[in-house]
Design a protein around this motif. Sequence first.
Motif, PDB file in Angstrom:
ATOM      1  N   MET A 236       0.814  -1.214   0.000  1.00 42.98           N
ATOM      2  CA  MET A 236       0.000   0.000   0.000  1.00 42.98           C
ATOM      3  C   MET A 236       0.846   1.261   0.000  1.00 42.98           C
ATOM      4  O   MET A 236       0.313   2.370   0.133  1.00 42.98           O
ATOM      5  N   CYS A 237       2.163   1.129  -0.158  1.00 45.31           N
ATOM      6  CA  CYS A 237       2.989   2.322  -0.347  1.00 45.31           C
ATOM      7  C   CYS A 237       2.561   3.036  -1.626  1.00 45.31           C
ATOM      8  O   CYS A 237       1.979   2.428  -2.535  1.00 45.31           O
ATOM      9  N   ASP A 238       2.881   4.308  -1.723  1.00 48.61           N
ATOM     10  CA  ASP A 238       2.428   5.111  -2.860  1.00 48.61           C
ATOM     11  C   ASP A 238       3.270   4.901  -4.112  1.00 48.61           C
ATOM     12  O   ASP A 238       2.800   5.148  -5.226  1.00 48.61           O
ATOM     13  N   ALA A 239       4.500   4.453  -3.927  1.00 45.72           N
ATOM     14  CA  ALA A 239       5.361   4.151  -5.071  1.00 45.72           C
ATOM     15  C   ALA A 239       6.450   3.198  -4.598  1.00 45.72           C
ATOM     16  O   ALA A 239       6.677   3.032  -3.391  1.00 45.72           O
ATOM     17  N   PHE A 240       7.125   2.585  -5.566  1.00 48.65           N
ATOM     18  CA  PHE A 240       8.131   1.578  -5.263  1.00 48.65           C
ATOM     19  C   PHE A 240       9.373   1.806  -6.109  1.00 48.65           C
ATOM     20  O   PHE A 240       9.281   2.145  -7.287  1.00 48.65           O
ATOM     21  N   LEU A 241      10.526   1.597  -5.509  1.00 47.94           N
ATOM     22  CA  LEU A 241      11.751   1.506  -6.287  1.00 47.94           C
ATOM     23  C   LEU A 241      11.920   0.051  -6.688  1.00 47.94           C
ATOM     24  O   LEU A 241      11.828  -0.852  -5.846  1.00 47.94           O
ATOM     25  N   THR A 242      12.145  -0.176  -7.963  1.00 45.41           N
ATOM     26  CA  THR A 242      12.210  -1.538  -8.471  1.00 45.41           C
ATOM     27  C   THR A 242      13.291  -1.652  -9.528  1.00 45.41           C
ATOM     28  O   THR A 242      13.864  -0.645  -9.974  1.00 45.41           O
ATOM     29  N   LEU A 243      13.566  -2.879  -9.929  1.00 49.02           N
ATOM     30  CA  LEU A 243      14.577  -3.158 -10.952  1.00 49.02           C
ATOM     31  C   LEU A 243      13.937  -3.882 -12.125  1.00 49.02           C
ATOM     32  O   LEU A 243      13.061  -4.737 -11.950  1.00 49.02           O
ATOM     33  N   ALA A 244      14.375  -3.523 -13.323  1.00 48.95           N
ATOM     34  CA  ALA A 244      13.875  -4.180 -14.539  1.00 48.95           C
ATOM     35  C   ALA A 244      14.958  -4.134 -15.606  1.00 48.95           C
ATOM     36  O   ALA A 244      15.828  -3.251 -15.606  1.00 48.95           O
ATOM     37  N   GLN A 245      14.885  -5.068 -16.528  1.00 50.17           N
ATOM     38  CA  GLN A 245      15.882  -5.175 -17.589  1.00 50.17           C
ATOM     39  C   GLN A 245      15.550  -4.213 -18.744  1.00 50.17           C
ATOM     40  O   GLN A 245      14.394  -4.063 -19.134  1.00 50.17           O
ATOM     41  N   THR A 246      16.596  -3.563 -19.264  1.00 52.73           N
ATOM     42  CA  THR A 246      16.512  -2.755 -20.482  1.00 52.73           C
ATOM     43  C   THR A 246      17.627  -3.242 -21.415  1.00 52.73           C
ATOM     44  O   THR A 246      18.431  -4.093 -21.022  1.00 52.73           O
ATOM     45  N   PRO A 247      17.709  -2.735 -22.631  1.00 49.54           N
ATOM     46  CA  PRO A 247      18.793  -3.179 -23.525  1.00 49.54           C
ATOM     47  C   PRO A 247      20.198  -2.993 -22.955  1.00 49.54           C
ATOM     48  O   PRO A 247      21.121  -3.707 -23.333  1.00 49.54           O
ATOM     49  N   LYS A 248      20.361  -2.058 -22.013  1.00 54.19           N
ATOM     50  CA  LYS A 248      21.683  -1.835 -21.425  1.00 54.19           C
ATOM     51  C   LYS A 248      21.868  -2.556 -20.097  1.00 54.19           C
ATOM     52  O   LYS A 248      22.889  -2.381 -19.436  1.00 54.19           O
ATOM     53  N   GLY A 249      20.895  -3.367 -19.725  1.00 55.94           N
ATOM     54  CA  GLY A 249      21.027  -4.136 -18.490  1.00 55.94           C
ATOM     55  C   GLY A 249      20.026  -3.731 -17.432  1.00 55.94           C
ATOM     56  O   GLY A 249      19.100  -2.942 -17.666  1.00 55.94           O
ATOM     57  N   LEU A 250      20.206  -4.290 -16.244  1.00 55.26           N
ATOM     58  CA  LEU A 250      19.292  -4.059 -15.133  1.00 55.26           C
ATOM     59  C   LEU A 250      19.321  -2.590 -14.718  1.00 55.26           C
ATOM     60  O   LEU A 250      20.382  -2.025 -14.457  1.00 55.26           O
ATOM     61  N   SER A 251      18.139  -1.985 -14.660  1.00 59.16           N
ATOM     62  CA  SER A 251      18.030  -0.554 -14.371  1.00 59.16           C
ATOM     63  C   SER A 251      17.034  -0.323 -13.244  1.00 59.16           C
ATOM     64  O   SER A 251      16.198  -1.176 -12.938  1.00 59.16           O
ATOM     65  N   CYS A 252      17.130   0.847 -12.641  1.00 56.16           N
ATOM     66  CA  CYS A 252      16.301   1.207 -11.489  1.00 56.16           C
ATOM     67  C   CYS A 252      15.146   2.098 -11.934  1.00 56.16           C
ATOM     68  O   CYS A 252      15.317   2.993 -12.775  1.00 56.16           O
ATOM     69  N   PHE A 253      13.966   1.881 -11.327  1.00 56.31           N
ATOM     70  CA  PHE A 253      12.769   2.639 -11.699  1.00 56.31           C
ATOM     71  C   PHE A 253      11.959   3.020 -10.471  1.00 56.31           C
ATOM     72  O   PHE A 253      11.968   2.305  -9.459  1.00 56.31           O
ATOM     73  N   LEU A 254      11.253   4.148 -10.579  1.00 53.43           N
ATOM     74  CA  LEU A 254      10.262   4.554  -9.588  1.00 53.43           C
ATOM     75  C   LEU A 254       8.886   4.233 -10.163  1.00 53.43           C
ATOM     76  O   LEU A 254       8.499   4.761 -11.210  1.00 53.43           O
ATOM     77  N   LEU A 255       8.164   3.373  -9.463  1.00 58.67           N
ATOM     78  CA  LEU A 255       6.901   2.819  -9.949  1.00 58.67           C
ATOM     79  C   LEU A 255       5.763   3.229  -9.018  1.00 58.67           C
ATOM     80  O   LEU A 255       5.675   2.752  -7.890  1.00 58.67           O
ATOM     81  N   PRO A 256       4.868   4.149  -9.430  1.00 59.87           N
ATOM     82  CA  PRO A 256       3.782   4.590  -8.557  1.00 59.87           C
ATOM     83  C   PRO A 256       2.564   3.665  -8.652  1.00 59.87           C
ATOM     84  O   PRO A 256       2.399   2.921  -9.624  1.00 59.87           O
ATOM     85  N   ARG A 257       1.712   3.723  -7.654  1.00 58.54           N
ATOM     86  CA  ARG A 257       0.479   2.936  -7.700  1.00 58.54           C
ATOM     87  C   ARG A 257      -0.568   3.585  -8.599  1.00 58.54           C
ATOM     88  O   ARG A 257      -1.499   2.910  -9.053  1.00 58.54           O
ATOM     89  N   TRP A 258      -0.429   4.888  -8.828  1.00 64.45           N
ATOM     90  CA  TRP A 258      -1.369   5.608  -9.690  1.00 64.45           C
ATOM     91  C   TRP A 258      -0.590   6.323 -10.784  1.00 64.45           C
ATOM     92  O   TRP A 258       0.492   6.856 -10.549  1.00 64.45           O
ATOM     93  N   ARG A 259      -1.152   6.360 -11.972  1.00 65.22           N
ATOM     94  CA  ARG A 259      -0.552   7.105 -13.073  1.00 65.22           C
ATOM     95  C   ARG A 259      -0.813   8.600 -12.891  1.00 65.22           C
ATOM     96  O   ARG A 259      -1.742   8.991 -12.165  1.00 65.22           O
ATOM     97  N   PRO A 260      -0.019   9.431 -13.536  1.00 63.58           N
ATOM     98  CA  PRO A 260      -0.218  10.878 -13.400  1.00 63.58           C
ATOM     99  C   PRO A 260      -1.607  11.359 -13.812  1.00 63.58           C
ATOM    100  O   PRO A 260      -2.079  12.392 -13.318  1.00 63.58           O
ATOM    101  N   ASP A 261      -2.270  10.624 -14.711  1.00 64.93           N
ATOM    102  CA  ASP A 261      -3.603  11.062 -15.153  1.00 64.93           C
ATOM    103  C   ASP A 261      -4.705  10.650 -14.184  1.00 64.93           C
ATOM    104  O   ASP A 261      -5.895  10.867 -14.451  1.00 64.93           O
ATOM    105  N   GLY A 262      -4.326  10.036 -13.054  1.00 66.16           N
ATOM    106  CA  GLY A 262      -5.314   9.660 -12.052  1.00 66.16           C
ATOM    107  C   GLY A 262      -5.888   8.276 -12.223  1.00 66.16           C
ATOM    108  O   GLY A 262      -6.747   7.866 -11.427  1.00 66.16           O
ATOM    109  N   THR A 263      -5.448   7.538 -13.224  1.00 67.27           N
ATOM    110  CA  THR A 263      -5.921   6.166 -13.396  1.00 67.27           C
ATOM    111  C   THR A 263      -5.014   5.208 -12.627  1.00 67.27           C
ATOM    112  O   THR A 263      -3.845   5.500 -12.351  1.00 67.27           O
ATOM    113  N   LYS A 264      -5.553   4.039 -12.327  1.00 68.29           N
ATOM    114  CA  LYS A 264      -4.797   3.063 -11.561  1.00 68.29           C
ATOM    115  C   LYS A 264      -3.697   2.432 -12.409  1.00 68.29           C
ATOM    116  O   LYS A 264      -3.936   1.996 -13.528  1.00 68.29           O
TER     117      LYS A 264
END
Length: 562
Positions: A236-264
Amino acid sequence: MNAMNDGTAPHTHYLAQTHEVINVSCELAGYNAYTQDQALREAVQREGAAWADADLQRFGQYCGAADTLEQGALANKFAPELETHDRFGHRIDLVKFHPAYHQFMRAAIEQGLHASPWTDPRAGAHVARAAGNYLHTQAEAGHGCPVTMTFAAIPTLRLQPDLAAQWEPKITARAYDPRNVPMADKQGLTIGMAMTEKQGGSDVRANTTHAYPVGQAGPGQTYELVGHKYFVSAPMCDAFLTLAQTPKGLSCFLLPRWRPDGTKNPLQVIRLKKKMGNVSNASSETELRGALAWMVGEEGRGVANIIEMVAMTRFDCMVGSSSGMRMALSQALHHCAHRSAFGKLLSEQPLMQNVLADLALESEAAMALSMRMARALDERGASRHEELLTRLMTAVGKYWICKRTPQHAYEAMECIGGSGVMEDSMMPRLFRESPVNAIWEGSGNVQCLDVLRAMGRHPEVVQAFFDELRATQGQNRHLDAQVSALAQELKDPQEQQYRARHVVERMALAMQASLLLRGAPAFVADAFCASRLDQQGSFHYGTLPRGVDAAAIIARATPLLD
């Protein structure tokens, strides 16, 4: 003759009187958890946070209050529940908590346990926060997970200044808002972490979650994440720091529970984990189905970018386990000060004194190392020595303190006896909680490998370690012998991984002994050195050698009711 009147039958008013309640303990409640902890108060002064004493006294009164401790029991009795959809069929991914859990979250955030070193970065800020955390976790441990992650997220988020400028003011605000609504509608935010995947565990480089750019790629840009996260604490945190693969390797991301437009955001909670401990805190398994996220820091350097967050959470594991030790010890000391057997209080009987004093030594040593590392966090920006010490000793301390906690909890439970295993006491909760920190944020083996990695990549950390120990050179023969043996062992390149636990254990004990020699009374420090550094010693509690002033150690550690 009538049997009722012949003098042999009992009077009727005795028939329902089976016993009088005598020789039992009482609840350890209604006391000041700070002022009744002499070792903690001394450490706060010693490590540079004397200015926080009055505030910690106030907070200690709250943490030891009967109502606070009762709320801790309720938060763990009524576990969180997941509602994936509302009654109309809309996806909501809502975790509902007992009000007691929200009370602890609110108290922690209003105290600044989630952010005070960032919002008020004065000398001793980390020490004051760690002391507050140490006190609050004694009453309830589960809420500490989202508080810790929120605190630890800031250094990583600052690697992406544009995101930090947007998010940090609400992350660090002393406002708790548990509503499941978008960021724009809230005054305060909490941050979680979503790294672990089932195929990799601690080996995050094996992660299979992928990130796809929505438009332009690179730091600060938006991506959509697809994957499966096996352990997401505090969903139930509002956002999460997470890891995911990109073409250059494992990268860090900030992942919110809600999109900026107010949708889930399609961060979908599949289930809550059924944990043996840490019940009040929800841990979940989550699928990312094109969830919107922003890249934090340089692409392909996800592990390096998030490692500061991991280091901070590992530090809090040290503090949390030290806190659990303190509460288990307090429960045992309190019980033994009230319970008699064989004509004498338990706390006055020599064999029980040996056990209680041994538990007290372990607790104080764990707290002393945790508070010393808090000071290292405070000073590392201005001191290379403190920076190196932080790099090495966070892993050493996390390994050793968390590893010692389960046995400590069990032994405290045994001091209380049969009542200690009853579910209406605090001890079963403390016991179930005791292994958690040893496993979370990297198990024991991961910590030991991290110590080897630090020494291999930055050999100067070894010199910093011995420089720290030099402050007590010549003060205790047991410690001098330990330091000399360690110096030789660290020069041996053979089978380093195989020997790693043994080496890290000896490093932890040497540092704890040195800190106690510097800051604790001689009857504490000398007893610790004689019992922990003598190679003939035992790791079972209650085997202190002769000559230890057990009564003085017990008196120093025993909390007294107001």
